[in-house]
Each structure stands twice: as C-alpha cells, then as structure tokens.
Scaffold this motif. Structure first.
Motif, mmCIF file in Angstrom:
data_model
loop_
_atom_site.group_PDB
_atom_site.id
_atom_site.type_symbol
_atom_site.label_atom_id
_atom_site.label_comp_id
_atom_site.label_asym_id
_atom_site.label_seq_id
_atom_site.Cartn_x
_atom_site.Cartn_y
_atom_site.Cartn_z
ATOM 1 N N LEU A 1 0.863 -1.171 0.000
ATOM 2 C CA LEU A 1 0.000 0.000 0.000
ATOM 3 C C LEU A 1 0.905 1.227 0.000
ATOM 4 O O LEU A 1 1.787 1.359 0.841
ATOM 5 C CB LEU A 1 -0.868 -0.014 1.258
ATOM 6 C CG LEU A 1 -2.133 0.815 1.225
ATOM 7 C CD1 LEU A 1 -3.071 0.314 0.143
ATOM 8 C CD2 LEU A 1 -2.832 0.754 2.568
ATOM 9 N N ARG A 2 0.669 2.115 -0.987
ATOM 10 C CA ARG A 2 1.529 3.275 -1.105
ATOM 11 C C ARG A 2 0.702 4.503 -0.770
ATOM 12 O O ARG A 2 -0.240 4.849 -1.481
ATOM 13 C CB ARG A 2 2.056 3.355 -2.543
ATOM 14 C CG ARG A 2 3.150 4.359 -2.764
ATOM 15 C CD ARG A 2 3.600 4.261 -4.217
ATOM 16 N NE ARG A 2 4.638 5.223 -4.507
ATOM 17 C CZ ARG A 2 4.418 6.511 -4.752
ATOM 18 N NH1 ARG A 2 3.190 6.967 -4.754
ATOM 19 N NH2 ARG A 2 5.430 7.322 -4.995
ATOM 20 N N LEU A 3 1.051 5.165 0.348
ATOM 21 C CA LEU A 3 0.305 6.333 0.795
ATOM 22 C C LEU A 3 1.130 7.573 0.480
ATOM 23 O O LEU A 3 2.204 7.784 1.041
ATOM 24 C CB LEU A 3 0.024 6.225 2.302
ATOM 25 C CG LEU A 3 -0.734 4.944 2.696
ATOM 26 C CD1 LEU A 3 -0.735 4.752 4.194
ATOM 27 C CD2 LEU A 3 -2.150 4.964 2.159
ATOM 28 N N SER A 4 0.624 8.379 -0.437
ATOM 29 C CA SER A 4 1.393 9.521 -0.920
ATOM 30 C C SER A 4 1.375 10.673 0.083
ATOM 31 O O SER A 4 0.356 10.958 0.711
ATOM 32 C CB SER A 4 0.817 9.989 -2.256
ATOM 33 O OG SER A 4 1.297 11.269 -2.544
ATOM 34 N N ASN A 5 2.513 11.330 0.237
ATOM 35 C CA ASN A 5 2.612 12.487 1.127
ATOM 36 C C ASN A 5 2.975 13.750 0.354
ATOM 37 O O ASN A 5 3.665 14.619 0.864
ATOM 38 C CB ASN A 5 3.654 12.227 2.210
ATOM 39 C CG ASN A 5 3.236 11.092 3.112
ATOM 40 O OD1 ASN A 5 2.093 11.052 3.548
ATOM 41 N ND2 ASN A 5 4.132 10.166 3.369
ATOM 42 N N GLY A 6 2.534 13.834 -0.884
ATOM 43 C CA GLY A 6 2.874 14.996 -1.697
ATOM 44 C C GLY A 6 4.076 14.691 -2.565
ATOM 45 O O GLY A 6 4.796 13.723 -2.336
ATOM 46 N N LYS A 7 4.269 15.572 -3.557
ATOM 47 C CA LYS A 7 5.236 15.293 -4.608
ATOM 48 C C LYS A 7 6.673 15.154 -4.093
ATOM 49 O O LYS A 7 7.426 14.309 -4.545
ATOM 50 C CB LYS A 7 5.175 16.412 -5.659
ATOM 51 C CG LYS A 7 5.302 15.882 -7.058
ATOM 52 C CD LYS A 7 4.898 16.895 -8.120
ATOM 53 C CE LYS A 7 5.636 18.209 -8.027
ATOM 54 N NZ LYS A 7 5.124 19.221 -8.966
ATOM 55 N N ASP A 8 7.054 16.006 -3.135
ATOM 56 C CA ASP A 8 8.469 16.047 -2.738
ATOM 57 C C ASP A 8 8.798 15.176 -1.530
ATOM 58 O O ASP A 8 9.912 15.230 -1.016
ATOM 59 C CB ASP A 8 8.880 17.498 -2.440
ATOM 60 C CG ASP A 8 8.572 18.391 -3.633
ATOM 61 O OD1 ASP A 8 8.796 17.928 -4.767
ATOM 62 O OD2 ASP A 8 8.077 19.516 -3.428
#
Ligand SMILES: [Zn+2]
Length: 401
Positions: free
Chosen positions: A115-122
């Motif tokens: 499961l990949r939880l994104s925290n924004g682009k950078d």
C-alpha cells in the motif's frame, strides 16, 4: 449511511511515522490558532474552505492537509450542537503535538502487495505491506494501549473475497537448539519437540569420544587400529543416518501441516550469523555447531518448494527478546517469556511470532494468538497428520527439559 468496515494494523514506531504525526499536529495547531485569532481580532468565523486554502502542510498530501482542517471544523460543529444543551461545554482550543493523518482515495495506491500512501510530490510515501483490497480511506493514529502506531483502513462495505486479491497466509519459523522448529502463523504456534533428536546427538558425541579414546591406545599403523577406525566410521555413519531420518520426518510433517493450513509463504529466521566469530565456550560451541539448522533449513526449503510454498530468509536479530505485546526487550531467564506488561508466552514461540511480525512489518495482535501446542517426535510423525494440525493441540509437554 453506508456500513463501514475497518481493518486495523499495528505498526512499530519509526522516524517517518513520527514526523508525519508531528506534521499533522503542527498543521492542526496552526489552523486552530489562526481560527481563534481571527475570531478575537476581527469577530469573524472563517469558513472551512478559506482555512483549507490558507493553511497546508508541506510534508503532507494536499488532501491529507484538508482532512486535518475538516477535523477541526467538525469538532467545532459538534461543540456548537453540544452548547445548546450544555452551557459548560468547551470549544476545541487545545493545540496538538501529534495528530492523526488521513489519506483519501486520491493518495492511496495498491501495487504488488504494497500500500503506497502519498505524502505529496516532494516527500517519501508511506509504504505498508498489504494483503487485502485497496481501502477507501486510511488513517494513521496512535494506539495508546499498545504504545504504537495504528493504521485504520476503511472500506465502504466489508471487503469482498476477491479471487484476485487472495489473503496471503504467512507463517514463520524459528529454528532452535532446544526445539528444532517453532512455527507461528499468527494464530497457532507449533513447537516441535527436539528431545529425541538431542538425545541421539548426545549419544553420537559420547560414542565418538569413546571410540577415539580406544583408537588412541593402539599403536599407529597397527592392524587393530585400522580396524577400529573403520568401525568408528561405520558406527558414526549409522547415527548420522538416524539424525538425517529424524530431520526428514520432522520437516515433512511441518511442511504438510503448512500445506494443510493453506500457508503460501514461510519466513525462516536466519541464524547464520550465530556461528560466525562467536565463542561461547567449548561445551556450548559443540552444541551450536551440531545444531543443524542448516540442514533443517535446506530440507524445509526444498520441501516447501515442492508443494508451492514460497520461503523467505530474514535475520532473526532480537526476535527472541522483544515482547509481542509492548515491544520492550527482555532477556528471558527460563522457558517462559515474561514481560513487565504482564505478557507471558512460551519462550520459543515469541521468536517465531516476532520473525513473522518483522517480515510483515507489523506488531502482532496478541489477542488473536492461541496457546502454543507441542508436537512430539515419534517414528511415524510424518504420516500422523490429524485434525490437530488445523486446530492446534495443546500438549502437556511442550518443554524440552
Ligand atoms: Zn511487554
């Protein structure tokens, strides 16, 4: 209102989780302070929409930032409702060091069992081993009872058993000196008794010493000496075959048990570093070197491969010391593992369960675990597969001694 189904997963504390919770706490406090300051100075209640535009966190996904503002507004709203009946109720004014992080479906991806939880682009995404369907919303919060983080994955309805997203069943094994194998699958813990194997090895050592002594008494190059050496080799080979036979029967039994339970992956605690460069004294060294985890591991590996069970090797560092409940490290003194948090378990069962937890990257759910069951060695062990293998059969003598 749809039915919600929540899957909870405990996670060990890490720097990444700490910094996410702190970023959320910082944003929550910032939102709260700005809101009340505007009320005090301008006599204006800013809308949630304005607040979402105004305050965001650089360390979180844009929608995770919004979710925190929305949390503040929903507690504000519930206070306004409460206020009508309870004049003493207090508005949300407390700042938070840490706050829960929410990922909405736009920030959630599921690929290759992760499961990949994104925290924004950078920012680094949060990646979690995941064997279930993709959730609608994921929350990261603090579990106060267990003093660790907790992932709460929400589904709109109970996740359907999808043939494509089968739940992967994982078991782990701890190969030990007293118990040749301890297998844990999250619910059952099976301890293979090693008493017979040890007694055969003890006999082998004794015989070796006796025969060497006899040989030493004979003159070098004599006929009698040659005859004795031949006899020694023959007798030791016989015992070696016996040991091999025991190991085969034990591992066959273990693998058919795993197969019967539908296990798809077996995680093996790798003890290889134990032998390297460590000196425990003559007696313990002899035991460690004879502790044939290598050959048991090999047999397990090829037998698992034959029935389609994947095997994975991971380091078993600290796995015998960490408490399954509170993650504190204790050195067990006897066959029973005891922790100050009142958790108690069979010592070798702790190792296997920790290896499994380490592989999954989660804290075991102690409440799900059954009492360990013992499997005693007997000549027909590998064909003696009964219902016990599915249910677990608590025997009286789990302990080797
Ligand atoms: Zn504990």
């Amino acid at each position: 209102m749809p039915n919600y189904f929540v899957r909870k997963l405990k996670l060990n504390r890490t720097e990444q989780l700490d910094s996410l919770a702190r970023a959320a706490g910082e944003l929550y406090s910032r939102t709260l302070v700005s809101f009340w300051r505007t009320v005090r100075k301008k006599r204006v209640w800013l809308s949630g929409y304005t607040m979402e535009r105004w305050h965001t966190s650089p360390s979180l996904h844009a929608h995770s930032s919004d979710a925190i503002t929305q949390c503040f507004y929903s507690s504000l709203k519930s206070w306004r409702v409460r206020r009508k009946t309870d004049p003493n109720s207090k508005p949300p004014k407390r700042r938070r060091w840490y706050f829960k992080v929410t990922w909405k479906s736009t920030a959630i991806k599921l690929k290759d069992g992760k499961l990949r939880l994104s925290n924004g682009k950078d920012n680094q995404p949060l990646i979690i081993e995941w064997h279930w369907q993709k959730p609608k919303i994921v929350e990261l919060g603090w579990n106060r009872a267990s003093q660790c983080y907790e992932i709460r994955a929400c589904y709109a309805t109970e996740p359907v058993k999808n043939s494509l997203i089968k739940e992967v069943k994982i078991a782990a094994t701890d190969l030990g000196e007293i118990h040749p194998m301890v297998i844990a699958d999250g619910v059952n813990t099976d301890i293979f008794n090693g008493r017979y194997l040890r007694s055969v090895r003890r006999y082998q050592n004794k015989l070796k010493a006796q025969l060497s002594k006899l040989i030493d008494k004979k003159k070098k190059g004599s006929k009698q000496r040659k005859r004795l050496i031949k006899s020694k080799q023959k007798q030791l080979a016989k015992i070696n075959n016996q040991i091999k036979d025991i190991e085969h029967k034990l591992t066959s039994r273990a693998v058919s048990m795993l197969k019967l339970r539908g296990i798809q992956t077996l995680v093996i605690g790798d003890v290889r570093n134990i032998r390297d460069g460590l000196n425990y004294g003559k007696k313990v060294n002899q035991k460690l070197h004879q502790w044939n985890f290598g050959s048991i591991r090999e047999k397990l590996e090829y037998k698992c491969a034959k029935v389609g069970i994947k095997t994975v090797l991971i380091s078993e560092e600290y796995t015998s010391q960490e408490c399954l409940n509170c993650r504190q490290r204790n050195k067990p003194k006897n066959r029973n593992y005891r922790c100050s948090c009142s958790f108690e378990f069979h010592r070798d069962g702790v190792g296997a369960n920790n290896i499994r937890a380490k592989y999954l990257g989660e804290v075991p759910v102690v409440g799900l675990m059954a009492r360990p069951s013992g499997i005693r060695w007997q000549p027909h062990i590998q064909c003696n597969l009964t219902d016990n293998c599915l249910l677990g059969n608590p025997l009286d003598s789990i302990d080797g001694e």
